[in-house]
Design a protein around this motif. Structure first.
Motif, short mmCIF file in Angstrom:
data_model
loop_
_atom_site.label_atom_id
_atom_site.label_comp_id
_atom_site.label_asym_id
_atom_site.label_seq_id
_atom_site.Cartn_x
_atom_site.Cartn_y
_atom_site.Cartn_z
N LYS A 1 44.32 90.09 -29.47
CA LYS A 1 45.75 90.32 -30.13
C LYS A 1 46.74 89.79 -28.97
N ILE B 1 47.02 85.85 -29.21
CA ILE B 1 47.97 85.57 -30.54
C ILE B 1 49.38 85.88 -30.56
N HIS C 1 51.13 82.12 -29.41
CA HIS C 1 51.47 81.63 -30.91
C HIS C 1 50.93 80.28 -30.98
N TYR D 1 47.49 80.42 -31.83
CA TYR D 1 46.85 80.65 -33.39
C TYR D 1 47.53 81.54 -33.90
N SER D 2 47.10 81.58 -35.34
CA SER D 2 47.91 82.41 -36.36
C SER D 2 47.18 83.51 -36.62
N ASN D 3 45.82 83.65 -36.37
CA ASN D 3 44.93 84.69 -36.54
C ASN D 3 43.71 84.61 -35.87
N LYS D 4 43.10 86.03 -35.71
CA LYS D 4 41.87 85.91 -35.02
C LYS D 4 40.82 84.91 -35.21
N LEU E 1 41.54 81.94 -33.20
CA LEU E 1 41.24 81.83 -31.84
C LEU E 1 39.77 81.86 -31.44
#
Length: 75
Positions: A17, A20, A24, A26-29, A32
């Motif tokens: 978290k 992220i 910025h 990655y837009s979601n888990k 990543l």
């Protein structure tokens, strides 16, 4: 793509978290985690190549060609 469900420890979830929200990149888990897996696969390929090279005593590729090969295998 295959959809998976995974369980993370609390510290790992918090780290993901923070990556992220902080960077910025990655837009979601999922983004990543996929990138982390790609990095681990790349490192594994490099280590395998190095081990073979060390065992043979010679290397037939320059570093640019090796990197190109690794990138192609990750696609």
């Amino acid at each position: 793509m295959t959809r998976q469900s995974i369980t993370l420890t609390d510290p790992n979830d918090e780290w993901i978290k923070s990556q992220i929200s902080t960077y910025h990149e990655y837009s979601n888990k999922s983004e990543l985690i996929n990138d982390l897996i790609r990095q681990a696969r790349r490192a594994d390929m490099i280590n395998q190549k190095l081990a073979l090279s060390e065992a043979s005593g010679t290397v037939n590729q320059n570093k640019e060609d090796m990197l190109k090969e690794f990138k192609e295998k990750l696609k």
